[in-house]
Motif scaffolding. Structure first.
Motif, PDB file in Angstrom:
ATOM      1  N   LEU A  59      12.345 -11.483   5.700  1.00 45.01           N
ATOM      2  CA  LEU A  59      12.889 -12.165   4.525  1.00 45.01           C
ATOM      3  C   LEU A  59      13.585 -11.211   3.562  1.00 45.01           C
ATOM      4  N   ASN A  60      13.118  -9.975   3.509  1.00 40.64           N
ATOM      5  CA  ASN A  60      13.649  -8.985   2.573  1.00 40.64           C
ATOM      6  C   ASN A  60      13.559  -7.604   3.241  1.00 40.64           C
ATOM      7  N   PRO A  61      14.576  -7.222   4.009  1.00 44.74           N
ATOM      8  CA  PRO A  61      14.518  -5.952   4.757  1.00 44.74           C
ATOM      9  C   PRO A  61      14.314  -4.717   3.883  1.00 44.74           C
ATOM     10  N   GLU A  62      14.645  -4.798   2.616  1.00 49.97           N
ATOM     11  CA  GLU A  62      14.526  -3.650   1.720  1.00 49.97           C
ATOM     12  C   GLU A  62      13.171  -3.552   1.029  1.00 49.97           C
ATOM     13  N   VAL A  63      12.301  -4.547   1.208  1.00 55.46           N
ATOM     14  CA  VAL A  63      11.023  -4.529   0.503  1.00 55.46           C
ATOM     15  C   VAL A  63      10.185  -3.341   0.992  1.00 55.46           C
ATOM     16  N   ARG A  64       9.581  -2.655   0.054  1.00 54.89           N
ATOM     17  CA  ARG A  64       8.671  -1.548   0.369  1.00 54.89           C
ATOM     18  C   ARG A  64       7.290  -2.148   0.591  1.00 54.89           C
ATOM     19  N   VAL A  65       6.565  -1.670   1.582  1.00 58.50           N
ATOM     20  CA  VAL A  65       5.246  -2.208   1.903  1.00 58.50           C
ATOM     21  C   VAL A  65       4.180  -1.176   1.573  1.00 58.50           C
ATOM     22  N   VAL A  66       3.229  -1.599   0.748  1.00 56.71           N
ATOM     23  CA  VAL A  66       2.084  -0.771   0.402  1.00 56.71           C
ATOM     24  C   VAL A  66       0.834  -1.518   0.838  1.00 56.71           C
ATOM     25  N   VAL A  67       0.051  -0.892   1.701  1.00 59.92           N
ATOM     26  CA  VAL A  67      -1.208  -1.478   2.145  1.00 59.92           C
ATOM     27  C   VAL A  67      -2.323  -0.745   1.407  1.00 59.92           C
ATOM     28  N   TYR A  68      -3.103  -1.494   0.649  1.00 59.89           N
ATOM     29  CA  TYR A  68      -4.220  -0.937  -0.120  1.00 59.89           C
ATOM     30  C   TYR A  68      -5.444  -1.770   0.252  1.00 59.89           C
ATOM     31  N   ALA A  69      -6.076  -1.376   1.354  1.00 58.99           N
ATOM     32  CA  ALA A  69      -7.144  -2.203   1.899  1.00 58.99           C
ATOM     33  C   ALA A  69      -8.136  -1.363   2.683  1.00 58.99           C
ATOM     34  N   HIS A  70      -9.306  -1.939   2.839  1.00 57.68           N
ATOM     35  CA  HIS A  70     -10.360  -1.324   3.640  1.00 57.68           C
ATOM     36  C   HIS A  70     -10.112  -1.635   5.103  1.00 57.68           C
ATOM     37  N   GLY A  71     -10.389  -0.701   5.985  1.00 63.39           N
ATOM     38  CA  GLY A  71     -10.251  -0.936   7.412  1.00 63.39           C
ATOM     39  C   GLY A  71      -9.004  -0.293   7.980  1.00 63.39           C
ATOM     40  N   SER A  72      -8.624  -0.756   9.167  1.00 62.47           N
ATOM     41  CA  SER A  72      -7.478  -0.193   9.875  1.00 62.47           C
ATOM     42  C   SER A  72      -6.380  -1.231  10.024  1.00 62.47           C
ATOM     43  N   LEU A  73      -5.170  -0.792   9.831  1.00 64.00           N
ATOM     44  CA  LEU A  73      -4.013  -1.657  10.015  1.00 64.00           C
ATOM     45  C   LEU A  73      -3.694  -1.732  11.502  1.00 64.00           C
ATOM     46  N   PRO A  74      -3.444  -2.936  12.037  1.00 62.13           N
ATOM     47  CA  PRO A  74      -3.087  -3.048  13.456  1.00 62.13           C
ATOM     48  C   PRO A  74      -1.829  -2.241  13.776  1.00 62.13           C
ATOM     49  N   GLU A  75      -1.771  -1.748  14.987  1.00 56.74           N
ATOM     50  CA  GLU A  75      -0.660  -0.899  15.426  1.00 56.74           C
ATOM     51  C   GLU A  75       0.704  -1.543  15.202  1.00 56.74           C
ATOM     52  N   PHE A  76       0.829  -2.849  15.471  1.00 52.29           N
ATOM     53  CA  PHE A  76       2.132  -3.504  15.364  1.00 52.29           C
ATOM     54  C   PHE A  76       2.709  -3.440  13.960  1.00 52.29           C
ATOM     55  N   ALA A  77       1.862  -3.269  12.949  1.00 51.14           N
ATOM     56  CA  ALA A  77       2.326  -3.276  11.567  1.00 51.14           C
ATOM     57  C   ALA A  77       2.502  -1.879  10.967  1.00 51.14           C
ATOM     58  N   LYS A  78       1.942  -0.875  11.590  1.00 50.93           N
ATOM     59  CA  LYS A  78       1.968   0.477  11.025  1.00 50.93           C
ATOM     60  C   LYS A  78       3.380   1.010  10.799  1.00 50.93           C
TER      61      LYS A  78
END
Length: 109
Positions: free
Chosen positions: A64-83
């Motif tokens: 939807l927004n190719p320029e959006v910056r992604v910040v993950v602030y969460a407990h656990g591990s992010l799945p490989e497909f999203a890293k």
């Protein structure tokens, strides 16, 4: 600066971002396409993901927004497909929400 927050916010990052002058909207529900669109992802600068099980919202937000910056602030591990699409993956056990908010907002000294 505008941020869309997807997920619960038990660590208080949304409030910390607002304190830094960031306009924060929340993607309710599962962070699916309609949730992200309603929260304003198309015009957002940052997607903040606070729950790893919502990782599928990352490629949807980038579509939807190719320029959006992604910040993950969460407990656990992010799945490989999203890293590869996450700009920053941060652990709340290691970094205080106020520090993360300063970095996201660009107000760190």
């Amino acid at each position: 600066m505008r941020a869309v927050l997807a997920g619960g916010d038990g660590d208080g990052l949304g409030d910390a971002l607002a304190a830094e002058g960031v306009e924060v909207t929340r993607a309710e529900g599962t962070g699916a396409r309609p949730d992200l669109e309603e929260a304003g992802i198309v015009d957002a600068d940052v997607l903040v993901l606070t729950e790893m099980h919502l990782a599928t919202s990352i490629p949807v937000a980038k579509d939807l927004n190719p320029e959006v910056r992604v910040v993950v602030y969460a407990h656990g591990s992010l799945p490989e497909f999203a890293k590869g699409q996450a700009g920053h993956i941060l652990d709340p056990e290691l970094l205080d929400p106020a520090f993360v908010a300063e970095e996201v907002a660009g107000t760190a000294a």
